[in-house]
Design an enzyme around this catalytic site. Structure first.
Site, short mmCIF file in Angstrom:
data_model
loop_
_atom_site.label_atom_id
_atom_site.label_comp_id
_atom_site.label_asym_id
_atom_site.label_seq_id
_atom_site.Cartn_x
_atom_site.Cartn_y
_atom_site.Cartn_z
NE ARG A 129 -3.56 2.23 2.44
CZ ARG A 129 -3.18 3.88 3.66
NH1 ARG A 129 -1.78 3.14 4.20
NH2 ARG A 129 -4.17 4.29 3.75
CB SER A 161 -11.51 -0.12 2.41
OG SER A 161 -9.88 -0.40 2.10
CE LYS A 180 -8.27 5.05 4.72
NZ LYS A 180 -8.27 4.85 2.93
C1 LIG Z 1 -5.61 1.04 5.47
C2 LIG Z 1 -6.01 1.22 6.79
N1 LIG Z 1 -7.32 1.56 6.53
C3 LIG Z 1 -7.86 1.61 7.61
S1 LIG Z 1 -7.32 1.59 8.97
C4 LIG Z 1 -5.59 1.64 7.63
C5 LIG Z 1 -4.79 1.89 8.97
C6 LIG Z 1 -4.17 0.64 9.47
O1 LIG Z 1 -2.72 1.03 9.98
P1 LIG Z 1 -2.66 1.06 12.04
O2 LIG Z 1 -2.43 -0.64 11.70
O3 LIG Z 1 -1.34 0.98 11.95
O4 LIG Z 1 -3.70 1.39 11.93
C1 LIG Z 2 -7.90 0.02 3.90
C2 LIG Z 2 -7.69 -0.72 3.84
C3 LIG Z 2 -9.11 -1.78 4.65
N1 LIG Z 2 -8.83 -3.24 4.31
C4 LIG Z 2 -7.15 -3.64 3.65
C5 LIG Z 2 -7.27 -5.35 4.11
N2 LIG Z 2 -6.53 -3.09 3.33
C6 LIG Z 2 -6.55 -1.90 3.17
N3 LIG Z 2 -5.99 -0.97 2.71
#
Ligand SMILES: Cc1ncsc1CCOP(=O)(O)O
Ligand SMILES: C=C1C=NC(C)=NC1=N
Ligand SMILES: [Mg+2]
Length: 219
Positions: free
Chosen positions: A44, A116, A145
């Site tokens: 990502r 998502s 995020k």
């Molecule tokens: C990609 C994404 N989508 C929802 S939360 C998130 C980030 C999660 O990162 P972390 O595990 O460090 O909280």
């Molecule tokens: C936003 C996201 C939510 N869920 C997963 C698995 N990946 C992502 N990048």
């Protein structure tokens, strides 16, 4: 059966891009996570000084080679063109990305499609367009995020699992070793993490701790 294969792959789903690697070598973190027992890896590449173009292509190929070595599915976030260019195992798209149904047309039936979701309506839509799994969250507050939507909590995991018993669900957002157990017990097939592994002082150890906890709860 594909559905079961996907549920097993979702158990410990590491999500990372070079901006999440701090001062460490990003590829070393990916390898450490693989050694620690992650069951799926998603590249990502987002945020400040994210790789692009040939640099991103080169890094993606290196991650893919490592995932192949460890027999772990390799998923690309958002960038369908990149996923097709390197024949990744699947793509993960958000609600605001290219409409998931056009993504399914482009990647075909064999590649995995993750979507998502933040509520039952979005899960219903994902199911209707043939998503192979849903990412559900953010479960807890996250600083990874920056545009994450409102926290949903484990109650929603239970709700969605009850309403969509066959849909593979991976929870994401602020998940740590301490909260993993309750998320699995709420009905998620696995947890997706960024910082719990990428920011750990020993990513292999962190991945292994998470893996042991998850596998102690799932047969
Ligand atoms: C990609 C994404 N989508 C929802 S939360 C998130 C980030 C999660 O990162 P972390 O595990 O460090 O909280
Ligand atoms: C936003 C996201 C939510 N869920 C997963 C698995 N990946 C992502 N990048
Ligand atoms: Mg997205």
């Amino acid at each position: 059966m594909r559905n079961m294969e996907i549920k097993k792959a979702l158990r410990l789903y590491f999500v990372m891009g070079t901006p999440n690697s701090g001062s460490q070598d990003p590829l070393a973190i990916v390898e450490a996570a693989l050694r620690g027992g992650i069951t799926c890896f998603q590249l990502r590449e987002k945020g400040s000084n994210a790789l692009e173009g040939d640099a991103l292509l080169g890094f993606a190929k290196k991650c893919q080679a490592l995932c192949r070595l460890y027999r772990v599915p390799f998923i690309i976030n958002d960038d369908v063109d990149l996923a097709l260019a390197i024949n990744a195992d699947g793509v993960h798209v958000g609600q605001d990305d290219e409409q998931a149904d056009s993504v399914r047309q482009r990647i075909g039936p064999d590649k995995w499609l993750g979507v998502s979701t933040h509520n039952a309506q979005e899960v219903q839509l994902a199911q209707s367009i043939g998503a192979d799994y849903v990412g559900l969250g953010p479960i807890y507050p996250t600083s990874t995020k920056l545009d994450a939507s409102a926290v949903v909590g484990t109650t929603l995991v239970k709700e969605i699992h009850t309403a969509f018993p066959d849909m593979p669900i991976v929870a994401i957002g602020g998940i740590t070793l301490a909260t993993t157990g309750s998320i699995i017990q709420a009905g998620a097939d696995g947890v997706a993490v960024v910082s719990a592994i990428a920011s750990a002082k020993d990513p292999q150890y962190a991945a292994n701790d998470l893996s042991k906890t998850i596998h102690s709860l799932l047969e």
